[in-house]
Design a protein around this motif. Sequence first.
Motif, short mmCIF file in Angstrom:
data_model
loop_
_atom_site.label_atom_id
_atom_site.label_comp_id
_atom_site.label_asym_id
_atom_site.label_seq_id
_atom_site.Cartn_x
_atom_site.Cartn_y
_atom_site.Cartn_z
N VAL A 1 10.87 0.00 -47.33
CA VAL A 1 12.20 0.52 -47.00
C VAL A 1 12.14 1.40 -45.75
N LEU A 2 11.09 2.22 -45.64
CA LEU A 2 10.99 3.16 -44.53
C LEU A 2 10.44 2.52 -43.25
N GLN B 1 10.03 0.83 -39.94
CA GLN B 1 10.96 0.50 -38.87
C GLN B 1 10.85 -0.96 -38.46
N SER C 1 12.60 -3.01 -41.75
CA SER C 1 14.03 -2.77 -41.97
C SER C 1 14.83 -2.66 -40.68
N GLN D 1 14.80 -0.65 -36.94
CA GLN D 1 15.17 0.73 -36.63
C GLN D 1 16.64 0.84 -36.26
N ARG E 1 20.77 2.06 -42.20
CA ARG E 1 20.20 3.29 -41.64
C ARG E 1 20.49 4.49 -42.53
N ARG F 1 18.09 4.29 -45.46
CA ARG F 1 16.75 4.72 -45.06
C ARG F 1 16.69 6.23 -44.92
N GLN G 1 14.37 8.63 -47.18
CA GLN G 1 13.41 9.52 -46.52
C GLN G 1 13.58 10.96 -46.99
N ALA H 1 4.38 3.04 -44.79
CA ALA H 1 5.31 2.69 -43.71
C ALA H 1 4.66 2.89 -42.35
#
Length: 554
Positions: free
Chosen positions: A112-113, A115, A118, A120, A127, A130, A134, A180
């Motif tokens: 999920v995290l 970049q 998913s 950036q 976004r 994410r 986070q 990640a």
Amino acid sequence: MTTVLESGVVTAPDVAAADRVSVRTVRTRRVFAMLMVLAPLGWALHRALADAGPHVNGGGWEWLRRLVASIFTPELDPSFLGLVARAAVVTVTFAVLGTALALVFGAIGGVVLSQVVSAQRGPLPLRLVRLAVQGILVALRSVHELVWGLLLVAVLALDPLVAVLAIAIPFGAQSAKVFADIIDTVPRAAYLALTRAGAPRLSALSYGLVPGALPLLWSYSTYRFECALRSAIVLGVVGVGGLGQELVLSLQSRNWAEVWTLVWAVVLLAGVVDWVSGRARTERRAPTCAQLPGDRVRVISSGRRRVRGWLLVGALLLACVVGSGVRLDGLFSERTRTQAARLGADLWPPRVPGGSWSSLGSAALDTVAMAVLAMALAVAITALLAPGAASRGRLVRVPSRVSLLLLRSMPPTVWAVLCLFVLFPGILPGALALGLYTAGILGRLVAQAWESIDRAPQVALERAGVPPLLASAVSVLPASAQHLVFYSLYRFEICVRDTAVVGIVGAAGLGGILSERLAVFDYGSVTTVLAALFLLSLGSEIVGRRVRSWLAAG
């Protein structure tokens, strides 16, 4: 190039970017970074010694003398040794299950995290998701596993599941960040080619990114298991079983012979796990947590050996699940839902401990001072032992590595109890306990990084008659000072979080207030203290990143 740590990945700028920075700017940044290190150290010393009262407890020296005198006379009664063996099995079981669950959480959170996976600059909802994930992960890993254990006991009582979840929750949040970072640093050409060809994103991840990231993922997983073993021992304070609980009980009863039997059992277990994890990394030619993921890693283990390794891991996991008595259905029982709802209601709204913001602020400053002094001690011990641990001379390497193993094998709670024998409660015993414990971890990481440095200067000095330890220090320290600085900054971020542990057993800071509020079930104040710890952890992480960027620019 990048460096993987337990808290993430450090990315160093390329040479061309560094060339664009003026010499004056570099010097200014270095001076400012040096002041950011020396000024807090002086302030922390002043705060720790500002109290006019005595700091040394003269009456505790006799207890400490008795404890040291019995170091070579441990309790060897067969019945007690059987108890120690069963406790060791419980500790390993908690560590295995907690690590497995944390890695599952970490794999999901890492995807999920990431970049790369998913995107950036994806859609706004993605976004936002994410960003929310986070933030949640930062909050989860800012709470120490011992605190998680104390909170979970209020919901699940003394269920073995408490220890597993207390390890899995913060470690899973930490693993997600590291996974990640690892995924984002491996070559992505194959992944991009697959996605552009129309392959599903999950398939492209499995075939395009995971093979390149697997050596580092394997290395980090073995390292995380070593950390989980130490956490399982720390969780003995909660009362869920294992070597940690037996060690606390023996310390409370002042049965020094039993204490040393348990200490040697902890050291032996930690040494075995350290050797097994190192052997596993060596067979696969996987890098350590101190090596560079940007470098090419050649995995030479055959398919048959790889299958045999995974079968052993699966068998160990299955044995732990069957033998531990841990059952996830307890999470969904009516009693658990009722207790969780009651705990949530007690935790909100937050309250100021004792109704005084000044006492909370003073405890927060004590926490920072404790972490600063602990890191200063850890860096000093690392500078003393790490060159020897990285040396090729067996007479120097073995004692240094054993010393680092002893330092990190003893839980910080036990170090704190020992320090409180001879020091009155305050900043100093907590800083000393955390410094000794952190030195064992920091020294190991730094020594692993230094092993990859060119040894030609050291060999030349040794051939010229210079003693191996002095040759290692002279040739390795100047060439690898950046490793020491970067690792020290990362460990400081973790050390701020670990102050809660020594505070619970009698040291100062926010951990001391947390222990007092938990003892009287004042959960509203607990929420406020945890929020303060979260802000301190976040602040230390931001400051650490800024200092690292300044140093890297130079």
